[in-house]
Write an enzyme that holds these catalytic residues in place. Structure first.
Site, PDB file in Angstrom:
ATOM      1  N   CYS A   1     -31.611 -49.322 -38.476  1.00  0.00           N
ATOM      2  CA  CYS A   1     -33.277 -49.172 -39.393  1.00  0.00           C
ATOM      3  C   CYS A   1     -33.658 -47.954 -39.792  1.00  0.00           C
ATOM      4  O   CYS A   1     -33.801 -46.794 -38.608  1.00  0.00           O
ATOM      5  CB  CYS A   1     -34.384 -50.276 -38.610  1.00  0.00           C
ATOM      6  SG  CYS A   1     -36.529 -50.193 -39.257  1.00  0.00           S
TER       7      CYS A   1
ATOM      8  N   GLY B   1     -27.108 -57.017 -51.149  1.00  0.00           N
ATOM      9  CA  GLY B   1     -27.644 -56.896 -52.671  1.00  0.00           C
ATOM     10  C   GLY B   1     -26.688 -58.406 -53.566  1.00  0.00           C
ATOM     11  O   GLY B   1     -26.478 -58.425 -54.571  1.00  0.00           O
TER      12      GLY B   1
HETATM   13  O1  RRO Z   1     -38.194 -53.560 -39.295  1.00  0.00           O
HETATM   14  C1  RRO Z   1     -37.773 -52.757 -41.024  1.00  0.00           C
HETATM   15  O2  RRO Z   1     -38.344 -52.016 -41.782  1.00  0.00           O
HETATM   16  C2  RRO Z   1     -36.025 -52.696 -41.291  1.00  0.00           C
HETATM   17  C3  RRO Z   1     -35.488 -53.190 -40.536  1.00  0.00           C
HETATM   18 BR1  RRO Z   1     -35.829 -53.191 -39.012  1.00  0.00          BR
HETATM   19  C4  RRO Z   1     -33.989 -53.022 -41.084  1.00  0.00           C
HETATM   20  O3  RRO Z   1     -33.050 -52.967 -39.811  1.00  0.00           O
HETATM   21  N1  RRO Z   1     -34.031 -52.700 -41.919  1.00  0.00           N
HETATM   22  C5  RRO Z   1     -34.937 -51.878 -42.912  1.00  0.00           C
HETATM   23  O4  RRO Z   1     -34.997 -52.026 -44.389  1.00  0.00           O
HETATM   24  N2  RRO Z   1     -36.279 -52.648 -42.782  1.00  0.00           N
END
Ligand code: RRO
Length: 304
Positions: A130, A244
């Site tokens: 993330c 994508g």
């Molecule tokens: O929650 C998020 O901001 C988020 C997560 Br956990 C993730 O793994 N990938 C992303 O793009 N956003």
């Protein structure tokens, strides 16, 4: 021709077909159950869960880009216990496998959420990628020793197969994939979002309150296909490819690069039937090309 085989086996778990949802784009599934039978999908992968509820980042946390979106959601979720009490029963009604994506700030957090969820779902997806949380998240997924350490410790606590979701924000994805494999991962998924930024030229401030966010959507697809190809060369584990995918042709590209299954994410914001259309399109491709088993297209790319 009789119908081709669409089922795949990912780390010993049989999916009815190779299509799942990319975590974070499908909530906990019930919003989409009014559009289609969730049993149409091989598996559903749910929004990342932590041991305790999290509010996420301040808004704005979505910004559109050319052929994609940036998000900085920041792991908003109601917590694993709430999920078990209020959400799981509804999705269990469908003939699909359930993958819980897990996140935390420390290794102990990851172990705690694993212990709450395990054996209640079919597979766990370890989110060490993330880009939007200050501690943990992507930091774990960009260092090979940390990937080995967290994978082996969560694997020790996990009672269902463990998928490790890789970050594309690294120099050598194959090296990270190999560390996850040595740490005991049962499967890999890739890619999570690419760290990006947009600036409002009138205010000179980033559009996202968090300044940076994760890029997803068609813009990232060639990067994702390349990484799936490189990881396929480096490990033996099953791979769930994503990044994508909007059409069945996109999905087939990932499978030819080496993915055993595919996830559709951002495309679902444009068309809630994208997941089902991708699944049906793969089947149509097999019929048209006289291929009797979807597994036969995996890794069939021939280099120039
Ligand atoms: O929650 C998020 O901001 C988020 C997560 Br956990 C993730 O793994 N990938 C992303 O793009 N956003």
């Amino acid at each position: 021709m009789t119908k081709p085989n669409m089922s795949v086996e990912i780390a010993g778990v049989k999916w009815n077909n190779p299509v799942t949802t990319a975590s974070g784009t499908f909530g906990f599934g019930k919003e989409y159950a009014e559009y289609f039978d969730l049993g149409e999908l091989g598996a559903v992968c749910l929004k990342s869960l932590s041991a305790v509820p999290r509010l996420g980042n301040p808004s704005p946390r979505i910004a559109e880009t050319n052929y994609g979106i940036l998000n900085s959601v920041g792991l908003q979720n109601p917590g694993a216990e709430y999920f078990l009490e209020n959400e799981l029963e509804e999705i269990r009604k469908y003939d699909t496998k359930i993958i819980a994506n897990i996140c935390g700030s420390t290794v102990e957090d990851y172990i705690a959420v694993t212990k709450i969820l395990q054996d209640k779902v079919d597979m766990l997806e370890l989110n060490i990628s993330c880009p939007n949380v200050k501690e943990g998240g992507m930091a774990f997924g960009t260092n090979k020793d940390m990937v080995y350490d967290i994978t082996s410790r969560v694997k020790e606590a996990a009672k269902v197969p463990l998928i490790v979701k890789l970050s594309p924000n690294v120099t050598d994805i194959a090296e990270i994939a190999a560390s996850a494999e040595s740490g005991g991962a049962d499967a890999l998924s890739l890619i999570n979002t690419l760290l990006g930024m947009r600036i409002d030229i009138k205010t000179r401030r980033p559009i996202l309150k968090n300044n940076m966010g994760g890029l997803s959507g068609p813009a990232v697809k060639p990067v994702a296909v390349r990484m799936v190809y490189q990881v396929r060369q480096a490990v033996k584990l099953p791979i769930i490819g994503m990044g994508g995918i909007s059409t069945s042709d996109d999905a087939i590209e990932f499978m030819m690069a080496g993915a055993n299954a595919v996830a559709v994410g951002t495309a679902g914001f444009v068309d809630p039937y994208a997941w089902v259309n991708v699944k049906n399109g793969i089947e149509q491709f097999l019929i048209e090309n006289n291929i009797s088993d979807v597994n036969d297209i995996v890794g069939t790319v021939e280099l120039n």
